[in-house]
Design an enzyme around this catalytic site. Structure first.
Site, PDB file in Angstrom:
ATOM      1  N   ARG A  32       0.798  -1.233   0.000  1.00  0.00           N
ATOM      2  CA  ARG A  32       0.000   0.000   0.000  1.00  0.00           C
ATOM      3  C   ARG A  32       0.830   1.282   0.000  1.00  0.00           C
ATOM      4  NH1 ARG A  32      -0.924   3.057   4.053  1.00  0.00           N
ATOM      5  NH2 ARG A  32      -0.034   1.526   5.474  1.00  0.00           N
ATOM      6  N   GLU A  69       2.124   5.106  24.479  1.00  0.00           N
ATOM      7  CA  GLU A  69       1.122   4.653  23.513  1.00  0.00           C
ATOM      8  C   GLU A  69       0.123   3.695  24.173  1.00  0.00           C
ATOM      9  OE1 GLU A  69       2.064   1.651  20.657  1.00  0.00           O
ATOM     10  OE2 GLU A  69       1.090   2.715  19.005  1.00  0.00           O
ATOM     11  N   ARG A 139     -12.987 -17.357  26.569  1.00  0.00           N
ATOM     12  CA  ARG A 139     -13.605 -16.261  25.809  1.00  0.00           C
ATOM     13  C   ARG A 139     -13.058 -14.901  26.232  1.00  0.00           C
ATOM     14  NH1 ARG A 139     -19.827 -18.384  26.751  1.00  0.00           N
ATOM     15  NH2 ARG A 139     -19.613 -20.304  25.539  1.00  0.00           N
ATOM     16  N   CYS A 158      -3.507  -3.055  13.204  1.00  0.00           N
ATOM     17  CA  CYS A 158      -2.517  -4.068  12.848  1.00  0.00           C
ATOM     18  C   CYS A 158      -2.498  -5.138  13.930  1.00  0.00           C
ATOM     19  CB  CYS A 158      -1.152  -3.437  12.708  1.00  0.00           C
ATOM     20  SG  CYS A 158      -1.050  -2.416  11.247  1.00  0.00           S
ATOM     21  N   ARG A 178      -2.191  -8.779  12.174  1.00  0.00           N
ATOM     22  CA  ARG A 178      -2.445  -9.109  10.761  1.00  0.00           C
ATOM     23  C   ARG A 178      -1.345  -8.623   9.838  1.00  0.00           C
ATOM     24  NH1 ARG A 178      -3.172  -4.711   7.722  1.00  0.00           N
ATOM     25  NH2 ARG A 178      -3.711  -2.858   8.861  1.00  0.00           N
ATOM     26  N   ASP A 181       5.382  -4.745  10.551  1.00  0.00           N
ATOM     27  CA  ASP A 181       6.586  -4.055  10.106  1.00  0.00           C
ATOM     28  C   ASP A 181       7.690  -4.519  11.051  1.00  0.00           C
ATOM     29  OD1 ASP A 181       8.653  -2.182   9.867  1.00  0.00           O
ATOM     30  OD2 ASP A 181       7.313  -0.445   9.789  1.00  0.00           O
ATOM     31  N   ASN A 189       5.377  -3.551  19.400  1.00  0.00           N
ATOM     32  CA  ASN A 189       4.194  -4.381  19.661  1.00  0.00           C
ATOM     33  C   ASN A 189       4.472  -5.443  20.729  1.00  0.00           C
ATOM     34  OD1 ASN A 189       3.716  -4.014  16.191  1.00  0.00           O
ATOM     35  ND2 ASN A 189       2.345  -3.113  17.699  1.00  0.00           N
ATOM     36  N   ILE A 220       9.584  -7.041   5.928  1.00  0.00           N
ATOM     37  CA  ILE A 220      10.679  -6.083   6.101  1.00  0.00           C
ATOM     38  C   ILE A 220      10.590  -5.146   4.903  1.00  0.00           C
ATOM     39  CG2 ILE A 220      13.184  -5.768   6.169  1.00  0.00           C
ATOM     40  CD1 ILE A 220      13.365  -8.658   7.307  1.00  0.00           C
TER      41      ILE A 220
HETATM   42  N1  LIG Z   1       4.826   1.354   8.426  1.00  0.00           N
HETATM   43  C1  LIG Z   1       4.379   1.425   9.683  1.00  0.00           C
HETATM   44  N2  LIG Z   1       5.033   0.743  10.649  1.00  0.00           N
HETATM   45  C2  LIG Z   1       4.599   0.789  11.936  1.00  0.00           C
HETATM   46  O1  LIG Z   1       5.231   0.161  12.789  1.00  0.00           O
HETATM   47  C3  LIG Z   1       3.432   1.563  12.241  1.00  0.00           C
HETATM   48  C4  LIG Z   1       2.780   2.253  11.206  1.00  0.00           C
HETATM   49  N3  LIG Z   1       3.274   2.173   9.946  1.00  0.00           N
HETATM   50  N4  LIG Z   1       1.692   3.018  11.445  1.00  0.00           N
HETATM   51  C5  LIG Z   1       1.081   3.074  12.746  1.00  0.00           C
HETATM   52  C6  LIG Z   1       1.965   2.733  13.856  1.00  0.00           C
HETATM   53  C7  LIG Z   1       2.909   3.782  14.340  1.00  0.00           C
HETATM   54  N5  LIG Z   1       4.025   2.968  14.835  1.00  0.00           N
HETATM   55  C8  LIG Z   1       5.331   3.416  14.820  1.00  0.00           C
HETATM   56  C9  LIG Z   1       5.654   4.578  14.149  1.00  0.00           C
HETATM   57  C10 LIG Z   1       6.957   5.026  14.147  1.00  0.00           C
HETATM   58  C11 LIG Z   1       7.927   4.310  14.817  1.00  0.00           C
HETATM   59  C12 LIG Z   1       9.338   4.850  14.818  1.00  0.00           C
HETATM   60  O2  LIG Z   1       9.666   5.724  14.062  1.00  0.00           O
HETATM   61  N6  LIG Z   1      10.177   4.364  15.703  1.00  0.00           N
HETATM   62  C13 LIG Z   1      11.552   4.827  15.817  1.00  0.00           C
HETATM   63  C14 LIG Z   1      11.619   6.024  16.741  1.00  0.00           C
HETATM   64  C15 LIG Z   1      10.917   5.843  18.044  1.00  0.00           C
HETATM   65  C16 LIG Z   1      10.622   7.133  18.798  1.00  0.00           C
HETATM   66  O3  LIG Z   1      11.098   8.206  18.421  1.00  0.00           O
HETATM   67  O4  LIG Z   1       9.915   7.061  19.807  1.00  0.00           O
HETATM   68  C17 LIG Z   1      12.394   3.663  16.310  1.00  0.00           C
HETATM   69  O5  LIG Z   1      13.614   3.737  16.110  1.00  0.00           O
HETATM   70  O6  LIG Z   1      11.866   2.704  16.876  1.00  0.00           O
HETATM   71  C18 LIG Z   1       7.596   3.150  15.503  1.00  0.00           C
HETATM   72  C19 LIG Z   1       6.300   2.710  15.497  1.00  0.00           C
HETATM   73  C20 LIG Z   1       3.717   1.577  14.681  1.00  0.00           C
HETATM   74  N7  LIG Z   1       2.878   1.641  13.533  1.00  0.00           N
HETATM   75  O1  LIG Z   2       1.351  -1.470  15.679  1.00  0.00           O
HETATM   76  C1  LIG Z   2       1.636  -1.519  14.479  1.00  0.00           C
HETATM   77  C2  LIG Z   2       1.005  -0.715  13.549  1.00  0.00           C
HETATM   78  C3  LIG Z   2       1.366  -0.810  12.253  1.00  0.00           C
HETATM   79  N1  LIG Z   2       2.313  -1.678  11.852  1.00  0.00           N
HETATM   80  C4  LIG Z   2       2.691  -1.688  10.413  1.00  0.00           C
HETATM   81  C5  LIG Z   2       2.379  -2.890   9.598  1.00  0.00           C
HETATM   82  C6  LIG Z   2       2.365  -2.317   8.185  1.00  0.00           C
HETATM   83  O2  LIG Z   2       3.713  -2.170   7.746  1.00  0.00           O
HETATM   84  C7  LIG Z   2       1.757  -0.938   8.388  1.00  0.00           C
HETATM   85  C8  LIG Z   2       0.269  -0.913   8.153  1.00  0.00           C
HETATM   86  O3  LIG Z   2      -0.022  -0.997   6.793  1.00  0.00           O
HETATM   87  P1  LIG Z   2      -1.256  -1.865   6.221  1.00  0.00           P
HETATM   88  O4  LIG Z   2      -1.204  -1.656   4.754  1.00  0.00           O
HETATM   89  O5  LIG Z   2      -2.500  -1.324   6.841  1.00  0.00           O
HETATM   90  O6  LIG Z   2      -1.015  -3.304   6.603  1.00  0.00           O
HETATM   91  O7  LIG Z   2       2.020  -0.630   9.746  1.00  0.00           O
HETATM   92  C9  LIG Z   2       2.960  -2.479  12.766  1.00  0.00           C
HETATM   93  O8  LIG Z   2       3.851  -3.272  12.432  1.00  0.00           O
HETATM   94  N2  LIG Z   2       2.586  -2.385  14.063  1.00  0.00           N
END
Ligand SMILES: Nc1nc(=O)c2c([nH]1)NC[C@@H]1CN(c3ccc(C(=O)N[C@@H](CCC(=O)O)C(=O)O)cc3)CN21
Ligand SMILES: O=c1ccn([C@H]2C[C@H](O)[C@@H](COP(=O)(O)O)O2)c(=O)[nH]1
Length: 276
Positions: A32, A69, A139, A158, A178, A181, A189, A220
């Site tokens: 996406r 979070e 449940r 996710c 589901r 990343d 997570n 990845i």
């Molecule tokens: N592509 C994608 N991956 C994700 O993990 C993800 C999304 N989208 N969208 C929604 C949420 C937001 N989440 C995120 C977003 C950014 C980071 C990130 O940039 N982490 C960096 C910096 C952490 C910080 O500054 O607190 C890292 O090095 O872990 C991690 C999880 C998890 N989710």
């Molecule tokens: O908690 C989270 C939230 C998001 N992600 C990742 C998984 C995917 O890379 C994107 C979401 O994209 P979709 O196209 O909706 O699947 O965000 C994650 O790992 N953990």
């Protein structure tokens, strides 16, 4: 407890083994975000929470964002303002630029899943009630996957569905994610659900058992390959331990300052761009 003694904590590498597996065997897929990924469908990891708190050690993981979070989900919040006020920006890219809103995402579904009659279900309060009154129930489930509201969400859940299980006085949790990343999302997570399991165990006078992470599309991103190679060249350390300094009156009473992680030995952080 033995598990807090560093010398007795084993070195585990479930996450690194998972990352290596997908890096070496994943299929190339478009996605996406237009970034492209290497992906495997279906994978499971089990973390015995008595062996330490599963915070990835092969890079520095920003625990503050993870705790904030989770507390934000538990507030039933779906606006990034509360997170931003505390210096957490991980949800900014998906929020409405003017209002900060994300639509009815995790917090809303966890705490106030809408019913057809106009009332709401607090799934987290129900979990606490069930764990106390019928711990053997099969449940004890929270779902964020509200099919009827998916189209109003900034990002579909996710980590979508989780279940609790009690045996021998120990609380376990299994999550179905589901879409995963592996480089940026999964360390967050795992730690988040491990933390939630510790909090619920404390509230329900249980010990902790296992956290089981189950993934669907485990990927990845193509622009994380260099970071992944750097990380996979490192040796993991034993996990740190979690200390919850206080027992609040309810699962909704926790504050950021209540948590501390001890003995977190880790390698340097690795920067990466998040796919939006
Ligand atoms: N592509 C994608 N991956 C994700 O993990 C993800 C999304 N989208 N969208 C929604 C949420 C937001 N989440 C995120 C977003 C950014 C980071 C990130 O940039 N982490 C960096 C910096 C952490 C910080 O500054 O607190 C890292 O090095 O872990 C991690 C999880 C998890 N989710
Ligand atoms: O908690 C989270 C939230 C998001 N992600 C990742 C998984 C995917 O890379 C994107 C979401 O994209 P979709 O196209 O909706 O699947 O965000 C994650 O790992 N953990």
């Amino acid at each position: 407890m033995n598990s807090t003694t560093s010398a007795l904590r084993p070195v585990r590498c479930q996450y690194e083994t998972f990352m290596r597996h997908v890096f070496e065997h994943g299929a190339s897929k478009t996605d996406r975000t237009g970034t492209g990924t290497r992906s495997v469908f279906g994978y499971q990891m089990r973390f015995n929470l008595n062996e330490g708190f599963p915070l990835v050690t092969t890079k520095k993981v920003h625990l503050k964002s993870i705790i904030l979070e989770l507390l934000w989900f538990l507030r039933g919040d779906s606006n990034v303002k509360w997170l931003q006020e505390r210096g957490c920006t991980i949800w900014d890219e998906w929020a409405d630029k003017e209002t900060g809103d994300l639509g009815p995402v995790y917090g809303v579904q966890w705490r106030s899943w809408p019913k057809a009659d106009g009332t709401h279900i607090d799934q987290i309060a129900e979990v606490v009630k069930q764990l106390k009154s019928s711990p053997d129930s099969r449940r004890i489930i929270v779902s964020a996957w509200n099919v009827a509201e998916l189209d109003q969400m900034a990002l579909m859940p996710c980590h979508s569905f989780f279940q609790f299980y009690v045996a021998d006085g120990k609380l376990s949790c299994q999550l179905y994610q589901r879409s995963a990343d592996i480089f940026l999302g999964v360390p967050f997570n795992i730690a988040s659900y491990a933390l939630l399991t510790h909090m619920l165990a404390q509230q329900c006078d249980l010990h902790v058992g296992d956290f089981i992470w189950t993934g669907g599309d485990c990927h990845i991103y193509n622009n994380h390959f260099e970071q992944v190679q750097t990380q996979l060249a490192r040796q993991p350390f034993a996990y740190p331990t979690l200390n919850i300094k206080r027992k609040p009156d309810s699962i909704f009473g926790y504050e950021y300052e209540d948590f501390e992680v001890l003995d977190y030995q880790h390698h340097a952080g690795i920067k990466a761009t998040v796919a939006v």
